[in-house]
Write an enzyme that holds these catalytic residues in place. Structure first.
Site, PDB file in Angstrom:
ATOM      1  N   LYS A  57       0.845  -1.205   0.000  1.00 42.33           N
ATOM      2  CA  LYS A  57       0.000   0.000   0.000  1.00 42.33           C
ATOM      3  C   LYS A  57       0.878   1.251   0.000  1.00 42.33           C
ATOM      4  O   LYS A  57       0.619   2.219  -0.731  1.00 42.33           O
ATOM      5  CB  LYS A  57      -0.937  -0.003   1.220  1.00 42.33           C
ATOM      6  CG  LYS A  57      -2.035  -1.055   1.109  1.00 42.33           C
ATOM      7  CD  LYS A  57      -2.793  -1.254   2.413  1.00 42.33           C
ATOM      8  CE  LYS A  57      -3.749  -2.446   2.284  1.00 42.33           C
ATOM      9  NZ  LYS A  57      -4.429  -2.775   3.542  1.00 42.33           N
ATOM     10  N   GLN A 101      -4.063  -1.567   9.928  1.00 41.11           N
ATOM     11  CA  GLN A 101      -4.069  -2.875   9.276  1.00 41.11           C
ATOM     12  C   GLN A 101      -4.622  -3.950  10.227  1.00 41.11           C
ATOM     13  O   GLN A 101      -4.185  -4.056  11.372  1.00 41.11           O
ATOM     14  CB  GLN A 101      -2.640  -3.229   8.835  1.00 41.11           C
ATOM     15  CG  GLN A 101      -2.526  -4.533   8.074  1.00 41.11           C
ATOM     16  CD  GLN A 101      -3.198  -4.508   6.700  1.00 41.11           C
ATOM     17  OE1 GLN A 101      -3.146  -3.515   5.984  1.00 41.11           O
ATOM     18  NE2 GLN A 101      -3.844  -5.604   6.337  1.00 41.11           N
ATOM     19  N   ASP A 124     -10.393   3.094   4.680  1.00 36.60           N
ATOM     20  CA  ASP A 124     -10.704   1.672   4.506  1.00 36.60           C
ATOM     21  C   ASP A 124     -12.214   1.462   4.392  1.00 36.60           C
ATOM     22  O   ASP A 124     -12.662   0.398   3.978  1.00 36.60           O
ATOM     23  CB  ASP A 124     -10.190   0.864   5.715  1.00 36.60           C
ATOM     24  CG  ASP A 124      -8.942   0.048   5.389  1.00 36.60           C
ATOM     25  OD1 ASP A 124      -8.683  -0.170   4.185  1.00 36.60           O
ATOM     26  OD2 ASP A 124      -8.253  -0.372   6.328  1.00 36.60           O
TER      27      ASP A 124
END
Ligand code: NAP
Length: 292
Positions: A57, A101, A124
């Protein structure tokens, strides 16, 4: 009757096209605001798979001209300390969006952490406010993997209106939002959706009815040719490393679908790797651009 060769839903190629546009927008942002879009990624602990995801990412951000910050925290961090870091990131005016994460260590409540992220920085798309906005069709951040799949279907002009979409899996990050996006009154969308899960009876009889089959079950090569209707569009979300002595690396990547036997039955299929994976990261970049 022999089927025509399936066409690939090539997430790598689609991502390249989208990322070129994102890079152009990033340099516009830089010119207007004097700084590029900025994404931070929080990585707690040392899980190898999570580290690989986060690093890819961060690299994708650099490739499109975003600024990215990787925040590594030890897995000994307490929930209170992590929540404090989240508050600092929420209040940082130099940061457009951030992700924490998952999975987090067992002693940290991931739902509490997700809830603490400011919805306007939740790139997200996991915060309940953004999930609610998605359900209501209001503007907000869409979860990266399902929205990446929608973009892939859009890119290849796959017709969806009135078609039967079967999603295997009902996780909060993939299966459930996928079903919502495919049933919305949008294009792509307007499908009749069935969500299957571990309690579904006679799964194959349901998957065989799918015009579009989206598989997010987390079991290597689970979906076999007998479970797929001839001519179906198949999107494989799963990603697994399996041992392969014939490879120099000693492993190969497979999805939740047995590609070799399923692909010849499909009109379109998203391969693993190179299908959904790159699209997930591209969606995160799109959300970050939107955030800034
Ligand atoms: P998950 O949370 O483990 O969910 C799996 C789902 O499959 C659950 O809803 C489960 O049902 C269902 N299931 C399990 N066994 C089943 C069976 N025998 N028949 C029917 N349904 C069954 O997984 P996830 O987070 O959604 O991820 C799914 C896969 O996608 C994983 O391989 C993951 O690594 C991959 N993934 C890839 C990306 C990407 O960017 N490429 C992103 C996210 C995830 P229950 O709810 O009843 O338990």
């Amino acid at each position: 009757m022999t089927q025509a060769a399936p066409q690939l839903l090539d997430g790598k190629r689609c991502s390249e096209a989208l990322r070129a546009r994102i890079a152009a927008s990033a340099s516009d942002v830089q010119a207007r605001r004097g700084r590029p879009p900025h994404l931070a990624a929080v990585l707690v602990g040392n899980d190898g798979a999570s580290r690989t995801y986060v690093e890819s990412k961060v690299k994708a951000c650099q490739d499109v001209g975003f600024r990215s910050t990787l925040i590594r925290l030890p897995d000994s961090i307490t929930e209170a300390e992590l929540l404090q870091r989240v508050q600092e990131l929420n209040q940082d005016p130099g940061l457009d969006g951030f992700i924490v994460q998952l999975p987090l260590p067992a002693h940290i409540d991931a739902d509490r952490v997700t809830l603490a992220i400011a919805p306007e920085k939740d790139v997200d798309g996991f915060h309940p406010e953004n999930i609610g906005r998605m359900v209501l069709g209001q503007p907000g951040f869409l979860p990266a993997t399902p929205s990446g799949i929608v973009e892939l279907l859009r890119h290849y002009g796959i017709p969806t209106l009135g078609r039967h979409c079967v999603v295997i899996g009902r996780s909060h990050i993939v299966g459930t939002p996928m079903g919502i996006l495919m049933s919305r009154n949008t294009d792509p969308g307007n499908c009749t959706v069935t969500i299957a899960h571990s309690r579904t009876k006679d799964l194959a009889s349901i998957t065989r009815q799918a015009d579009i089959l989206i598989v997010a079950i987390g079991k290597p090569e689970f979906v076999t040719a007998d479970m797929v209707k001839p001519g179906a569009v198949v999107v494989d979300v799963g990603i697994h490393r399996i041992d392969d002595a014939a490879r120099k690396s000693g492993f190969r990547l497979v999805g939740d679908v047995k590609f070799e036997e399923v692909a010849p039955k499909c009109s379109w299929i998203a391969p693993v790797p190179g299908g959904v994976g790159p699209m997930t990261i591209t969606s995160l970049l799109l959300n970050t651009l939107k955030a800034c």
